[in-house]
Design an enzyme around this catalytic site. Structure first.
Site: not given
Length: 322
Positions: A75, A77, A182-183, A227, A250, A253
């Site tokens: 991930d 962020d 990542t989004a 994801k 982290d 979600n």
């Protein structure tokens, strides 16, 4: 889609969008990774010289097998980078007069929330997505890629967590591929992956026609279940064994993504993920305050070079939530 027949129409539609977003992200990631690999080969000599001149952090002491059927998924962020990539990107676009002060205030507020709360809030992410799509609509993909390179240098390069970077490097040194998941827009994620020497990136795919953004997404934001779909699709295309793979995040979600692999890691975890990881004896590490996390597999050596992130208020809030 026949397997989805038991779901309600609304849930079936949401699941279909997640699958579409995941497959689109995987396809885009494979295309860009080939280009990134070529660029890395050309820059290998320069990068090696630069690394030799720097004090490299001590390599983490955890099992990373040199296995071509294993890979690592990170991930972005608050796992690899402090804060959210889309908000740093927004700051850079504002500096270049892509939008007005009121839009900047929205970006700034969402970033403050992210830094203080340390979690991904769906409402803030939805607002960020809608703002970003409206801003880039009508612009050329090549233009945003070029600007993204500049924005990385201005706002992102010094926000990379050294500890997490060392974890990614351990996988690379073992001959494994390392992907960001990542989004953030796939273009932004690809720039970050290339700058860090990673294999490539899975990110949100914005629709473009003839190289121009339409202001729509392919599927949906690459977040949560999407994801996991992206990782599953990429693993199938790359011939990976997910039981041999590792994933790092982290956020609670990302539990669907973490649960896919045989080696899940909670990095700078939010409260829900910390609890979930402890219950399942997943490995934990927190680079935000420099304190030792619960020692479930990753030793203190993995934290060398880690820096304290956020403000005193963020630290205080985080401690109160423990």
């Amino acid at each position: 889609m026949a397997a989805l027949g038991w779901l309600t129409p609304r849930r079936r539609s949401a699941t279909a969008r997640s699958v579409l977003a995941g497959e689109a992200a995987a396809e885009a990631a494979r295309k860009t990774s080939l280009q990134l690999e070529q660029e890395r080969e050309e820059e290998a000599a320069a990068l090696e010289a630069a690394r030799a001149s720097e004090a490299a952090p001590e390599e983490p002491e955890f099992p990373v097998a040199g296995d071509v059927r294993a890979a690592a998924f990170f991930d972005l962020d608050n796992t690899v980078m402090q804060g959210a990539a889309i908000f740093h990107f927004g700051r850079g676009l504002y500096k270049r007069k892509f939008f007005q002060r009121r839009e900047l205030a929205r970006f700034a507020w969402a970033q403050v929330w992210f830094r203080l709360a340390g979690v991904e809030d769906p409402a803030h992410m939805q607002e960020a997505r809608d703002s970003a799509l409206s801003i880039v609509k009508g612009h050329r993909v090549s233009e945003l890629m070029s600007i993204g390179e500049e924005i990385y240098d201005e706002y992102m390069a010094d926000r990379i967590w050294p500890g997490t970077r060392a974890l990614a490097q351990a996988h690379l040194d073992a001959g494994q591929k390392v992907w960001l998941v990542t989004a953030a827009p796939v273009e932004t994620a690809t720039i970050i992956a290339r700058r860090l020497g990673l294999t490539g990136a899975l990110g949100t795919v914005a629709e473009s026609v003839d190289g121009v953004y339409t202001g729509r997404l392919v599927g949906e934001l690459l977040h949560g279940p999407a994801k996991a779909e992206a990782v599953r699709a990429l693993a199938a295309a790359e011939g990976l064994d997910l039981a041999r793979c590792a994933a790092y995040s982290d956020s609670h979600n990302d539990i669907p993504m973490l649960s896919l692999v045989g080696h899940p890691y909670a990095i700078n975890p939010d409260t829900k993920l910390r609890r979930h990881a402890r219950d399942r004896e997943w490995r934990l590490r927190d680079y935000r305050t420099g304190r030792k996390a619960a020692k479930i597999g990753i030793p203190a050596a993995a934290g060398l070079g880690a820096v304290a992130g956020g403000t005193a208020a963020a630290v205080a809030l985080h401690r109160r939530r423990r």
